[in-house]
Design an enzyme around this catalytic site. Structure first.
Site: not given
Length: 219
Positions: A44, A170, A198
């Protein structure tokens, strides 16, 4: 198989911020902590930090794995596979009113759509406050980094073995972001985990680790 360093970015986990947070400050802190070349995995926001580090200090990054990450986390006129600006703005406003509830909602969003969403949410929530209460300023600055980061113009300059690991469900960093990265990086390999959101390293742990082992063994 490897000596693994689990990095808490500045202002996160057990790492103090030591000043206002921004992407360059995080990159500088990571660079200072690792004098020798390493294989880097970034999830991320950590993926953006890792990519920027690799762009600046190519000799330090032996290989780069980007997990559910993006060169640009907020939608723009020419960029749709990202979070809409109102969503980020709502999170920023909500932090001031109820930061605990806002973090929990953000985690729920990370797991939304995952075939193992309940288990993923439980594991992420279990880690949420293990280092105590976070700094509200650091949380707000983290959202600003997500809002402002845009590495699209430089990303093609990456010159190291690259693995992209993404989930096809996601909503924070949609699969299209990973597909765009692959189109810009001909030497990159894209792995798509079906029914993952995610955090594929949690929901699809066995498959994720197997792909990581295979990639690292080859570089």
């Amino acid at each position: 198989d490897c000596c693994v360093h689990l990095v808490d970015l500045p202002g996160h986990g057990a790492s103090s911020a030591g000043g206002a947070l921004n992407l360059q400050m995080m990159v500088d802190a990571i660079d200072a902590a690792f004098p020798l070349p390493v294989h880097v995995i970034g999830w991320s926001l950590g993926g953006a930090v890792a990519a920027q580090w690799a762009l600046q200090q190519a000799e330090k990054v032996k290989s780069l794995t980007l997990v559910a990450s993006s060169p640009c986390f907020m939608q723009r006129d020419d960029w749709t596979p990202a979070m809409p600006p109102p969503v980020l703005a709502q999170f920023a406003d909500a932090l001031q009113q109820d930061w605990q509830g806002t973090l929990k909602r953000f985690i729920s969003l990370q797991a939304m759509g995952d075939a193992s969403s309940r288990e993923v949410t439980k594991e992420l929530l279990g880690d949420l406050f293990k280092h105590g209460e976070p700094s509200l300023a650091a949380l707000a600055q983290g959202l600003e980094i997500l809002r402002d980061t845009d590495l699209r113009a430089q990303i093609a300059q990456l010159d190291c073995p690259i693995l992209l690991q993404y989930g096809d469900r996601d909503t924070l960093t949609p699969l299209a972001a990973g597909q765009w990265l692959q189109s810009q990086l001909p030497h990159a390999e894209l792995i798509v985990h079906p029914r993952a959101a995610h955090a594929p390293f949690l929901s699809h742990r066995t498959e994720f680790i197997a792909e990581q082992r295979r990639f690292l063994a080859a570089v």
